[in-house]
Design a protein around this motif. Structure first.
Motif, short mmCIF file in Angstrom:
data_model
loop_
_atom_site.label_atom_id
_atom_site.label_comp_id
_atom_site.label_asym_id
_atom_site.label_seq_id
_atom_site.Cartn_x
_atom_site.Cartn_y
_atom_site.Cartn_z
N ALA A 129 0.85 -1.19 0.00
CA ALA A 129 0.00 0.00 0.00
C ALA A 129 0.89 1.23 0.00
N VAL A 130 0.50 2.25 -0.76
CA VAL A 130 1.31 3.46 -0.89
C VAL A 130 0.41 4.69 -0.82
N GLY A 131 1.01 5.83 -0.50
CA GLY A 131 0.27 7.08 -0.48
C GLY A 131 -0.83 7.11 0.56
N GLY A 132 -1.93 7.77 0.24
CA GLY A 132 -3.02 7.95 1.19
C GLY A 132 -3.71 6.67 1.60
N CYS A 133 -3.48 5.59 0.87
CA CYS A 133 -4.05 4.30 1.23
C CYS A 133 -3.33 3.69 2.43
N ALA A 134 -2.12 4.16 2.68
CA ALA A 134 -1.28 3.62 3.75
C ALA A 134 -1.08 4.66 4.85
N THR A 135 -0.64 4.21 6.00
CA THR A 135 -0.27 5.14 7.07
C THR A 135 0.91 5.96 6.59
N GLY A 136 0.77 7.28 6.61
CA GLY A 136 1.81 8.15 6.09
C GLY A 136 2.86 8.51 7.12
N VAL A 137 3.51 9.65 6.91
CA VAL A 137 4.59 10.08 7.80
C VAL A 137 4.22 11.41 8.46
N SER A 138 2.92 11.60 8.68
CA SER A 138 2.43 12.87 9.25
C SER A 138 1.88 12.72 10.66
N GLY A 139 2.23 11.63 11.33
CA GLY A 139 1.76 11.46 12.70
C GLY A 139 0.27 11.22 12.78
N LYS A 140 -0.34 11.78 13.83
CA LYS A 140 -1.73 11.44 14.14
C LYS A 140 -2.73 12.55 13.86
N ALA A 141 -2.25 13.73 13.45
CA ALA A 141 -3.19 14.85 13.28
C ALA A 141 -2.66 15.83 12.25
N ALA A 142 -3.45 16.88 11.99
CA ALA A 142 -3.10 17.87 10.96
C ALA A 142 -1.77 18.56 11.25
N TYR A 143 -1.45 18.75 12.53
CA TYR A 143 -0.20 19.45 12.87
C TYR A 143 1.02 18.70 12.39
N GLY A 144 0.89 17.40 12.14
CA GLY A 144 2.04 16.59 11.74
C GLY A 144 2.37 16.66 10.28
N TYR A 145 1.48 17.30 9.50
CA TYR A 145 1.72 17.36 8.06
C TYR A 145 2.76 18.41 7.73
N MET A 146 3.81 18.00 7.06
CA MET A 146 4.82 18.93 6.58
C MET A 146 4.71 18.98 5.06
N SER A 147 4.85 20.15 4.49
CA SER A 147 4.67 20.34 3.06
C SER A 147 5.38 19.26 2.24
N GLY A 148 4.63 18.62 1.37
CA GLY A 148 5.20 17.58 0.52
C GLY A 148 5.05 16.18 1.05
N ASN A 149 4.59 16.02 2.30
CA ASN A 149 4.46 14.68 2.87
C ASN A 149 3.55 13.78 2.03
N GLY A 150 2.53 14.36 1.42
CA GLY A 150 1.60 13.56 0.63
C GLY A 150 2.25 12.96 -0.59
N LEU A 151 2.91 13.80 -1.40
CA LEU A 151 3.58 13.28 -2.59
C LEU A 151 4.78 12.41 -2.22
N LEU A 152 5.44 12.73 -1.13
CA LEU A 152 6.57 11.91 -0.68
C LEU A 152 6.11 10.50 -0.35
N ALA A 153 4.99 10.39 0.39
CA ALA A 153 4.47 9.07 0.76
C ALA A 153 3.90 8.34 -0.44
#
Length: 460
Positions: free
Chosen positions: A413-437
């Protein structure tokens, strides 16, 4: 069991992550079938700015930027409050540089480093993007590459129904609803790249109610099908409360306003003419702050210098052509044009413009890149849910895990289908995390699947 077709690698979802995984497998000579739910290859990647964070690239080195895997890991983990799996973060940080160089060298997608500003959380210039800074262009070029391979079959209007497993629990195929009816496709490896559940209102209300009232700015086909299908065969999920919000969608044009407006020295006001938080901390978590404001929208205020610097970004260039902003020579005139209290707005502006870079203001913002100078700009912006960041649990090889943390054979599983690298909430999202994952794990999954298939063919 009777199969309608058989391939080496099944990829479900035709966004950036799915295309990267499919092209990776096709380049290695595997027979690949990509099933896309809609009749277009778009995904959230197409709605993004097409910017991929990557470290230790030759593009950075050419500019004298010293960036390492360790620095990038530190930035990601600090932003997500150390809530993401360290080995998972390490895996995407390590693949990020080779991924960007592969896109440039093998797929001839011209990549360069964005140096006009740093996005929140990044200590180095590490955002890489095509010339237009456009996700739509990135998808167009990925599709162009995919169509080169006779061993890569793209099937549109084909929606995943379920994952088929053998008696040992290994994934061996999928059931997919196509224009020709329900079909069963056998695959030695299955890569889920269906993004998250931002387009599924019920799931959004269940897992992330704080952003449920915001508009959804992602791909409508992202309804959580891959996550639900994985759960049905015993896959574990985690961080379903994580998401990327965005505080700056211009509804009139349907375009995303770059946060460069903020990071280069602008600020955000509500309809009362007041600032209400630290804009520079991040556009993801700022989205829910906007939702708390009287009219649930606001304005980004910036100046001519910032405007000119942002014209290299395709979305902003389009907004400029449509004159989506208001422009004035004085703050009083700008207040009249956006219909906010001129006295309050003037006080807000003067307070902001008096701040010194490196010194915290009342909202703990410390980045004040420049003094804003006339003429001034204001653009109306609203908060939105961009995509979810939690999903099926995976290991650093993008293999899906069950509740006992064991690998479900042949399933990725990749991308939004999988657990990403942004932790547990919106504060954990760093710019580009979506495309990176998406693209990072897409590349990892494709390479891992190919390696296992090659070993299998050699009897290893």
């Amino acid at each position: 069991m009777s199969w309608d077709a058989e391939v080496d690698v099944i990829v479900v979802g035709g966004g950036g992550g799915g295309l990267v995984a499919a092209i990776t497998a096709a380049q290695a000579g595997q027979q690949v079938a990509l099933f896309e739910k809609t009749n277009l290859l778009l995904g959230n990647t197409a709605a993004s700015a097409g910017m991929i964070p990557a470290c230790n690239t030759r593009f950075q080195k050419d500019l004298g930027v010293e960036d390492t895997v360790e620095i990038m890991i530190g930035d990601i983990q600090k932003k997500n409050h150390y809530e993401s799996d360290l080995e998972q973060v390490k895996a995407v940080a390590e693949i990020s540089g080779p991924l960007v160089e592969w896109l440039n060298d093998s797929l001839t997608i011209e990549m360069s480093v964005i140096t006009e500003f740093k996005y929140p959380g990044h200590t180095n210039y590490r955002m890489h993007a095509p010339p237009s800074r456009s996700g739509a262009e990135l998808m167009k070029l990925l599709k162009k590459n995919a169509l080169k391979y006779e061993n890569l079959y793209i099937l549109y209007q084909s929606e995943l129904q379920e994952i088929i497993t053998d008696d040992a629990g290994n994934a061996i195929g999928i059931t997919v609803q196509t224009v020709d009816g329900l079909q069963q496709i056998k695959g030695q490896k299955i890569i889920l790249a269906t993004n998250g559940f931002g387009g599924n209102k019920e799931m959004v209300h269940e897992y992330i109610p704080e952003i449920a009232d915001a508009m959804y700015f992602g791909y409508e086909a992202n309804t959580g099908k891959g996550i639900l299908a994985g759960k049905k065969i015993g896959a574990a999920t985690s961080h379903l409360t994580a998401y990327q919000g965005h505080a700056a969608v211009n509804e009139n044009t349907g375009l995303l306003v770059t946060w460069g407006t903020i990071m280069m020295g602008g600020f955000y006001i509500n309809t009362e003419g007041k600032r209400f938080g630290n804009e520079a901390h991040g556009y993801s978590e700022f989205a829910k702050e906007v939702l708390k404001q009287p009219s649930q929208y606001g304005y980004i205020i910036y100046d001519q210098f910032i405007h000119e610097q942002l014209l290299s970004i395709e979305d902003y260039k389009q907004m400029d052509e449509m004159k989506a902003y208001k422009k004035a020579d004085t703050i009083i005139d700008l207040a009249e044009k956006i219909q906010v209290d001129s006295g309050v707005f003037l006080e807000t502006f003067e307070n902001f413009n008096s701040q010194k870079d490196g010194h915290p203001d009342e909202f703990h913002r410390t980045s004040f890149e420049k003094k804003l100078e006339a003429p001034f700009y204001a653009i109306k912006v609203s908060p939105a849910l961009f995509h979810t960041q939690g999903g099926l649990e995976i290991n650093p090889s993008a293999q899906v895990l069950n509740d006992e943390k064991q690998v479900i054979g042949n399933l990725y599983a990749v991308g939004g289908c999988a657990t990403g690298v942004s932790g547990k909430a919106a504060y954990g999202y760093m710019s580009g995390n979506g495309l990176l994952a998406a693209m990072g794990f897409g590349r990892i999954a494709g390479l891992h699947a190919v390696t296992e298939l090659q070993q299998l063919s050699r009897g290893i």
